[in-house]
Design a protein around this motif. Sequence first.
Motif, PDB file in Angstrom:
ATOM      1  N   UNK A 282       9.903 -22.381  -5.091  1.00 33.47           N
ATOM      2  CA  UNK A 282      11.037 -21.884  -4.311  1.00 33.47           C
ATOM      3  C   UNK A 282      11.215 -22.739  -3.077  1.00 33.47           C
ATOM      4  N   UNK A 283      12.475 -22.950  -2.712  1.00 31.73           N
ATOM      5  CA  UNK A 283      12.819 -23.823  -1.602  1.00 31.73           C
ATOM      6  C   UNK A 283      13.257 -23.031  -0.378  1.00 31.73           C
ATOM      7  N   UNK A 284      12.992 -23.589   0.797  1.00 34.73           N
ATOM      8  CA  UNK A 284      13.550 -23.076   2.052  1.00 34.73           C
ATOM      9  C   UNK A 284      13.401 -21.572   2.191  1.00 34.73           C
ATOM     10  N   UNK A 285      12.184 -21.053   2.032  1.00 37.70           N
ATOM     11  CA  UNK A 285      11.966 -19.622   2.184  1.00 37.70           C
ATOM     12  C   UNK A 285      12.132 -19.206   3.638  1.00 37.70           C
ATOM     13  N   UNK A 286      12.629 -17.985   3.810  1.00 34.90           N
ATOM     14  CA  UNK A 286      12.829 -17.410   5.143  1.00 34.90           C
ATOM     15  C   UNK A 286      12.137 -16.060   5.184  1.00 34.90           C
ATOM     16  N   UNK A 287      11.118 -15.973   6.022  1.00 33.54           N
ATOM     17  CA  UNK A 287      10.267 -14.802   6.060  1.00 33.54           C
ATOM     18  C   UNK A 287      10.297 -14.170   7.442  1.00 33.54           C
ATOM     19  N   UNK A 288      10.374 -12.846   7.455  1.00 40.80           N
ATOM     20  CA  UNK A 288      10.393 -12.111   8.723  1.00 40.80           C
ATOM     21  C   UNK A 288       9.402 -10.958   8.630  1.00 40.80           C
ATOM     22  N   UNK A 289       8.670 -10.754   9.708  1.00 38.58           N
ATOM     23  CA  UNK A 289       7.743  -9.628   9.810  1.00 38.58           C
ATOM     24  C   UNK A 289       8.007  -8.900  11.106  1.00 38.58           C
ATOM     25  N   UNK A 290       8.043  -7.578  11.041  1.00 39.09           N
ATOM     26  CA  UNK A 290       8.237  -6.811  12.260  1.00 39.09           C
ATOM     27  C   UNK A 290       7.267  -5.645  12.325  1.00 39.09           C
ATOM     28  N   UNK A 291       6.939  -5.267  13.550  1.00 36.53           N
ATOM     29  CA  UNK A 291       6.069  -4.125  13.798  1.00 36.53           C
ATOM     30  C   UNK A 291       6.155  -3.738  15.250  1.00 36.53           C
ATOM     31  N   UNK A 292       5.499  -2.657  15.610  1.00 34.85           N
ATOM     32  CA  UNK A 292       5.474  -2.222  16.996  1.00 34.85           C
ATOM     33  C   UNK A 292       4.710  -3.232  17.841  1.00 34.85           C
ATOM     34  N   UNK A 293       5.211  -3.521  19.032  1.00 35.31           N
ATOM     35  CA  UNK A 293       4.576  -4.500  19.918  1.00 35.31           C
ATOM     36  C   UNK A 293       3.171  -4.072  20.309  1.00 35.31           C
ATOM     37  N   UNK A 294       2.995  -2.819  20.603  1.00 37.59           N
ATOM     38  CA  UNK A 294       1.680  -2.299  21.011  1.00 37.59           C
ATOM     39  C   UNK A 294       1.417  -1.008  20.254  1.00 37.59           C
ATOM     40  N   UNK A 295       1.099  -1.080  18.967  1.00 35.41           N
ATOM     41  CA  UNK A 295       0.983   0.123  18.143  1.00 35.41           C
ATOM     42  C   UNK A 295      -0.088   1.095  18.616  1.00 35.41           C
ATOM     43  N   UNK A 296      -1.149   0.569  19.240  1.00 35.14           N
ATOM     44  CA  UNK A 296      -2.219   1.451  19.677  1.00 35.14           C
ATOM     45  C   UNK A 296      -1.805   2.408  20.777  1.00 35.14           C
ATOM     46  N   UNK A 297      -0.770   2.047  21.525  1.00 36.67           N
ATOM     47  CA  UNK A 297      -0.350   2.908  22.640  1.00 36.67           C
ATOM     48  C   UNK A 297       0.427   4.136  22.172  1.00 36.67           C
ATOM     49  N   UNK A 298       0.834   4.147  20.901  1.00 44.08           N
ATOM     50  CA  UNK A 298       1.566   5.313  20.391  1.00 44.08           C
ATOM     51  C   UNK A 298       0.766   6.035  19.306  1.00 44.08           C
ATOM     52  N   UNK A 299      -0.531   5.725  19.184  1.00 42.68           N
ATOM     53  CA  UNK A 299      -1.379   6.410  18.210  1.00 42.68           C
ATOM     54  C   UNK A 299      -1.412   7.914  18.518  1.00 42.68           C
ATOM     55  N   UNK A 300      -1.438   8.747  17.490  1.00 37.80           N
ATOM     56  CA  UNK A 300      -1.558   8.439  16.061  1.00 37.80           C
ATOM     57  C   UNK A 300      -0.212   8.378  15.334  1.00 37.80           C
ATOM     58  N   UNK A 301       0.876   8.116  16.062  1.00 33.10           N
ATOM     59  CA  UNK A 301       2.217   8.252  15.483  1.00 33.10           C
ATOM     60  C   UNK A 301       2.918   6.922  15.215  1.00 33.10           C
ATOM     61  N   UNK A 302       2.182   5.820  15.092  1.00 30.08           N
ATOM     62  CA  UNK A 302       2.828   4.517  14.939  1.00 30.08           C
ATOM     63  C   UNK A 302       3.746   4.476  13.720  1.00 30.08           C
ATOM     64  N   UNK A 303       3.281   4.995  12.585  1.00 29.25           N
ATOM     65  CA  UNK A 303       4.096   4.978  11.381  1.00 29.25           C
ATOM     66  C   UNK A 303       5.364   5.792  11.532  1.00 29.25           C
ATOM     67  N   UNK A 304       5.257   6.935  12.164  1.00 30.31           N
ATOM     68  CA  UNK A 304       6.430   7.790  12.370  1.00 30.31           C
ATOM     69  C   UNK A 304       7.429   7.125  13.314  1.00 30.31           C
TER      70      UNK A 304
END
Length: 315
Positions: A282-304
Amino acid sequence: MNRFPLRARLATTVTALGTALGAFASMGTATAATAQLSGEWAPFTRCPVDAPLMLGADGLARTPQCVVSSSPNGSITLGNTTVVTGRTDLQLGIVQNSDGTSTVVAPPAGAIIADSASVPGGLLGLMCPSGIPAITAICEQLTNSTLNKITATVESVGTPSDFDQSAGVVTGLPIVALPVRIHLENPFLGANCYIGTRTDPIVLRPKNLTYPEFGLSFFKGDGTLADDGEMSRISLTGAAQNDSDFAVPGAAGCGLGVGLIDAAVNLKTGLPSAAGRNSLTLNDTRTYLTGLTAPGTVAPDAGKILARNWNSAVK
């Protein structure tokens, strides 16, 4: 707030998974429910944020993230047949575990969507001429382009596995296993003609050929860019990927109900085909990943919170 540990973690994760997932090539079209999202969320149309494993990620022992990887074109060779691929789009949820492992979560309708493609030569090229009388009779009817055309669709047949985060920072090592089957469609082939099955799939294990260009942005929960945003997005663009080590089983279920077309298709295309005789690029793949900047600060609700933010960006 010190974002460096997060940047380093996200960079390693997306290099490992994102560029690998972009290495998936498709030969068909698939459909799945998609959403339109605003701003920095825009590429993540099918992230399974509402899946139980994602919602249950606390942000400490388990950190939720979304990954999307796409490519405009490429090629795949199965046995004696090479097909030029169109656009592919692969999306997954990832739960990063504190022990260094990762859990992959696929969207409900499957991880992969791809543009349709036609098999070169159609049915004539796939099984004609033939010494089998029943196949010869079909070959004689294939002057009509509609009857001759074959569409091939790659379908997910299970959740990706064997994710190796460290393999993503080097070239030449398999990063993730992607089980798929290929649905061949033509009036003479019937509705159940497949290369690969749920129990015996084609398993792609893509490897990095080149490294992508890196980008980083921060944004608010609704997708609006903001330096102090609670969300982070890493972009990896321009990478090339390849897998030349996968095996391909023979076609099965192809017309007439007695396997005659199976035999003709497999003989002409050289299937089953052992590892080393097939290739994916495959040529010229474009990949993006996103998540919470500081997930530990909102534990235990990061997924929510990740799910709430994703849903807030839906147009």
